[in-house]
Design an enzyme around this catalytic site. Structure first.
Site, PDB file in Angstrom:
ATOM      1  N   TYR B  31       0.880  -1.166   0.000  1.00 32.64           N
ATOM      2  CA  TYR B  31       0.000   0.000   0.000  1.00 32.64           C
ATOM      3  C   TYR B  31       0.923   1.223   0.000  1.00 32.64           C
ATOM      4  O   TYR B  31       2.116   1.094  -0.271  1.00 32.64           O
ATOM      5  CB  TYR B  31      -0.911  -0.094   1.243  1.00 32.64           C
ATOM      6  CG  TYR B  31      -2.061   0.873   1.278  1.00 32.64           C
ATOM      7  CD1 TYR B  31      -2.981   0.938   0.228  1.00 32.64           C
ATOM      8  CD2 TYR B  31      -2.240   1.718   2.371  1.00 32.64           C
ATOM      9  CE1 TYR B  31      -4.038   1.835   0.275  1.00 32.64           C
ATOM     10  CE2 TYR B  31      -3.306   2.603   2.427  1.00 32.64           C
ATOM     11  CZ  TYR B  31      -4.199   2.663   1.371  1.00 32.64           C
ATOM     12  OH  TYR B  31      -5.240   3.546   1.423  1.00 32.64           O
ATOM     13  N   LYS B  86     -19.785 -21.963 -10.163  1.00 31.31           N
ATOM     14  CA  LYS B  86     -18.947 -21.934 -11.367  1.00 31.31           C
ATOM     15  C   LYS B  86     -17.588 -21.302 -11.076  1.00 31.31           C
ATOM     16  O   LYS B  86     -16.568 -21.718 -11.631  1.00 31.31           O
ATOM     17  CB  LYS B  86     -19.665 -21.193 -12.495  1.00 31.31           C
ATOM     18  CG  LYS B  86     -20.957 -21.906 -12.909  1.00 31.31           C
ATOM     19  CD  LYS B  86     -21.349 -21.654 -14.332  1.00 31.31           C
ATOM     20  CE  LYS B  86     -20.762 -22.709 -15.241  1.00 31.31           C
ATOM     21  NZ  LYS B  86     -21.568 -22.969 -16.456  1.00 31.31           N
ATOM     22  N   ASP B 129     -26.002 -17.918 -17.884  1.00 33.22           N
ATOM     23  CA  ASP B 129     -27.414 -17.976 -17.492  1.00 33.22           C
ATOM     24  C   ASP B 129     -28.214 -16.758 -17.953  1.00 33.22           C
ATOM     25  O   ASP B 129     -29.066 -16.250 -17.226  1.00 33.22           O
ATOM     26  CB  ASP B 129     -27.536 -18.151 -15.968  1.00 33.22           C
ATOM     27  CG  ASP B 129     -27.072 -19.533 -15.505  1.00 33.22           C
ATOM     28  OD1 ASP B 129     -26.759 -20.373 -16.374  1.00 33.22           O
ATOM     29  OD2 ASP B 129     -27.023 -19.777 -14.293  1.00 33.22           O
ATOM     30  N   ASP B 154     -23.105 -21.030 -21.681  1.00 33.41           N
ATOM     31  CA  ASP B 154     -24.318 -21.785 -22.020  1.00 33.41           C
ATOM     32  C   ASP B 154     -24.398 -22.076 -23.511  1.00 33.41           C
ATOM     33  O   ASP B 154     -25.149 -22.947 -23.931  1.00 33.41           O
ATOM     34  CB  ASP B 154     -25.554 -21.013 -21.579  1.00 33.41           C
ATOM     35  CG  ASP B 154     -25.507 -20.722 -20.095  1.00 33.41           C
ATOM     36  OD1 ASP B 154     -25.533 -21.669 -19.313  1.00 33.41           O
ATOM     37  OD2 ASP B 154     -25.408 -19.534 -19.735  1.00 33.41           O
ATOM     38  N   GLY B 188     -32.264 -22.941 -28.512  1.00 31.92           N
ATOM     39  CA  GLY B 188     -31.901 -21.807 -27.668  1.00 31.92           C
ATOM     40  C   GLY B 188     -30.396 -21.596 -27.716  1.00 31.92           C
ATOM     41  O   GLY B 188     -29.739 -21.941 -28.712  1.00 31.92           O
ATOM     42  N   ALA B 190     -27.850 -23.075 -26.230  1.00 37.55           N
ATOM     43  CA  ALA B 190     -27.013 -24.255 -26.414  1.00 37.55           C
ATOM     44  C   ALA B 190     -27.224 -24.875 -27.792  1.00 37.55           C
ATOM     45  O   ALA B 190     -26.258 -25.177 -28.507  1.00 37.55           O
ATOM     46  CB  ALA B 190     -27.306 -25.277 -25.316  1.00 37.55           C
ATOM     47  N   ASN B 280     -31.849 -31.078 -18.223  1.00 36.56           N
ATOM     48  CA  ASN B 280     -31.464 -31.290 -16.831  1.00 36.56           C
ATOM     49  C   ASN B 280     -32.520 -30.686 -15.915  1.00 36.56           C
ATOM     50  O   ASN B 280     -32.972 -29.585 -16.184  1.00 36.56           O
ATOM     51  CB  ASN B 280     -30.108 -30.615 -16.579  1.00 36.56           C
ATOM     52  CG  ASN B 280     -29.162 -31.512 -15.813  1.00 36.56           C
ATOM     53  OD1 ASN B 280     -29.563 -32.484 -15.186  1.00 36.56           O
ATOM     54  ND2 ASN B 280     -27.889 -31.159 -15.846  1.00 36.56           N
ATOM     55  N   ASN B 311     -20.674 -29.167 -18.490  1.00 33.96           N
ATOM     56  CA  ASN B 311     -19.848 -28.004 -18.865  1.00 33.96           C
ATOM     57  C   ASN B 311     -18.594 -27.871 -18.015  1.00 33.96           C
ATOM     58  O   ASN B 311     -17.582 -27.361 -18.475  1.00 33.96           O
ATOM     59  CB  ASN B 311     -20.622 -26.689 -18.668  1.00 33.96           C
ATOM     60  CG  ASN B 311     -21.654 -26.473 -19.728  1.00 33.96           C
ATOM     61  OD1 ASN B 311     -22.168 -27.438 -20.284  1.00 33.96           O
ATOM     62  ND2 ASN B 311     -21.942 -25.219 -20.019  1.00 33.96           N
TER      63      ASN B 311
END
Lengths: 375, 375
Positions: B31, B86, B129, B154, B188, B190, B280, B311
């Site tokens: 610092y 994740k 998502d 995704d 969609g 995916a 899923n 994934n």
């Protein structure tokens, strides 16, 4: 490579897992399918996000890099080592997660909207190293847009420590705020916040100076933030330069530039003056340059002199108190509570002219701030 | 409280210090005043921010919470436990810092601008998502605005693992992509990415279905993203439902809804069909519901059946490869490299109908992906 660069390699903070995921049973609990239970629970009870995620104990720190240390506009990237340092202090002193985020614009509305959009990620917004007057405008707009508290450390983080130091310095010199006169030199983020906080605490004789001298009602070059503070302090008629301002005053607080306060000026102040020369790294006056007759108290922002006025003493405990007490709107009274908490760490018998403020590593600071919020 | 909620208390990740700051010598290096040296260096050499801060090994993960797991629009707060999960996987499997950030708007332009403004904070943007078609528009706009790679897990995170699994499944059933026919059910995020990636890999006979049946040129209800993929795959003339689509086909990839694929449909497919039922938690067909004559390969998204298409096997190593190779624009060839890297973890002698993809904890996956980028 020198040791400082060595310590900075790949950063000084990291994102770490609190749970080891080395088997499928654990992974199935912290990730799919188990995590779906927690997702559904938070979806139905939005406030529980603070209970079941990092958010409840997390601060988002934002900078555009326009006012980094005393170095000025260094850009967002160059601000990152300071941001990481501040995040480390949050963690080490108050066990708070702080994540540093860089803004690649200085446009007030884009900054406000970006932080607003991101605001569900945190329990408090910490603004850092954003230059005045943009920082005031960003702050004012943000407070009206987000549902969490907003704190600009360069304003009130500094003001908290200044007030804490003054509370103790005045005990030593047996002064009361109502009857003490203060000159604040520097009317940027820190100076204006210090003026507001000292006024709220009880100081009524406040003279504010900027690089052009005393701020008074006949000046035509004042931005609205300076005008607001001028209106507040009601010290509107005296013109002059800094040398004029300090004559017969009790207290000098400098948040300006190195060397601004001359020894001859100090000789015109009242007996046992209190000098806070906080410009960094070069204070408004070095302790070694004080007049030989000096019998008052001096504090600087530096660790190599006594009485270091260092934000790091204040913001971790202050923000912890705000989070623990679930305070949505930070008010001046909260800064005063924090300042009193910090000041009270030193007992009256411990106080000395060269020991008015606890050390940054003093473990009693954070508990004392938290306790002052319970009163 | 059950164990899952217990594990989530106060979050599953934290921001930690890499250096202990328990004395003033160290504090003065990480610092002020020491940090100023690093600030000045980065100000003069902007790229060195990756060397001397956390940024070089850090991913910003963003979600608006509109497509969380299979649960749909749960809002940003409820998405946080998945985001933390994740981030844990990034850390545990690839030693990457990932910080999860929630967006409190679904407005495409506000999301794009907020992420753009924050982009200097990271080395890669990970979108997560976000529902289709918003995710496509956000992705397309972001790629043109930020100077760092953008990755939507995704979409292509899923596509990488599907391709990796198919590469191995086709080795077992002795198929070539050029002569194999594929039905993808679900158009969609995916589904469209899988179609693009399989096409780029060499599959030319691709039929895409959505909830209304086969996507073909006479339909008037297609968004521009579906139309682009239809144009690409050139399979424009056949109308019909899913049952019509799968007749005489080799491969079914489902990213749609539980139970969509009936046993009777599988009986109309070619011999030794490859079924990826990835919805899923309820797959398009459960392994236990396969026709008694089934002699092909089945994979699901679930950890309680063999051949889990997850994934988590792919994105940590893929993103590590992008960061280590300093790739600014992610291209389809990079996804193919990653898929080949994952597939090659299993030797031909190891491959079995119920072992086509390495386990998520297989330590060879990340090195194998990194190696495939060196070829």
């Amino acid at each position: 490579m020198n040791e400082i660069f060595e310590l900075h390699k790949k950063g000084k903070i990291s994102v770490e897992n609190k749970i080891n995921i080395d088997n499928s049973q654990t992974l199935a609990k912290v990730y799919t399918p188990g995590v779906a239970q927690v997702v559904k629970h938070i979806n139905q009870n939005k406030e529980s996000v603070k209970e079941y995620t990092i958010i409840g104990n997390t601060v988002g720190m934002f900078t555009d890099g326009t006012a980094v240390l005393g170095l000025g506009n260094m850009g967002p990237e160059a601000a990152m080592p300071v941001m990481e340092g501040k995040a480390m202090i949050y963690k080490s002193f108050a066990d708070i997660n702080a994540y540093p985020l860089l803004l690649n614009t200085t446009d007030v509305d884009r900054i406000v909207d970006a932080i607003t959009v991101l605001s569900p990620s945190f329990s408090l917004i910490h603004l850092e190293d954003i230059s005045a007057p943009n920082c005031f405008e960003i702050f004012d707009k943000l407070v009206n847009k987000v549902n969490i508290p907003v704190f600009h450390d360069d304003q009130f983080g500094t003001a908290i420590i200044v007030l804490a130091g003054l509370i103790n310095a005045m005990k030593i010199s047996n002064r009361k705020p109502e009857t003490s006169s203060v000159v604040i030199n520097g009317a940027g983020a820190a100076g204006l916040a210090i003026a507001r906080l000292l006024y709220a605490y009880g100081f009524k004789q406040i003279t504010l100076c900027d690089s052009k001298g005393i701020i008074h009602r006949n000046r035509t070059d004042l931005n609205r933030y300076k005008l607001e503070v001028l209106e507040l302090t009601k010290n509107q008629d005296n013109a002059g330069n800094l040398a004029d301002a300090v004559v017969g005053k009790d207290i000098f607080v400098g948040v300006s530039v190195g060397g601004a306060l001359k020894p001859s000026m100090i000789e015109t102040m009242n007996d046992e003056p209190i000098i806070f020369a906080l410009a960094n790294p070069d204070p408004e006056i070095l302790p070694s340059d004080l007049p030989s007759t000096f019998n008052g108290i001096i504090a600087t922002g530096r660790s190599d002199f006594p009485n270091q006025i260092n934000n790091a003493i204040g913001y971790p405990g202050f923000v912890k108190a705000i989070l623990e007490n679930n305070i949505k709107n930070i008010e001046l009274k909260h800064f005063i509570q924090a300042a009193k908490g910090i000041a009270s760490v030193l007992s009256e018998s411990e106080l000395k002219k060269d020991y008015i403020i606890p050390d940054v590593f003093n473990k009693n600071v954070v508990p004392s701030i938290l306790a002052s919020f319970k009163k």
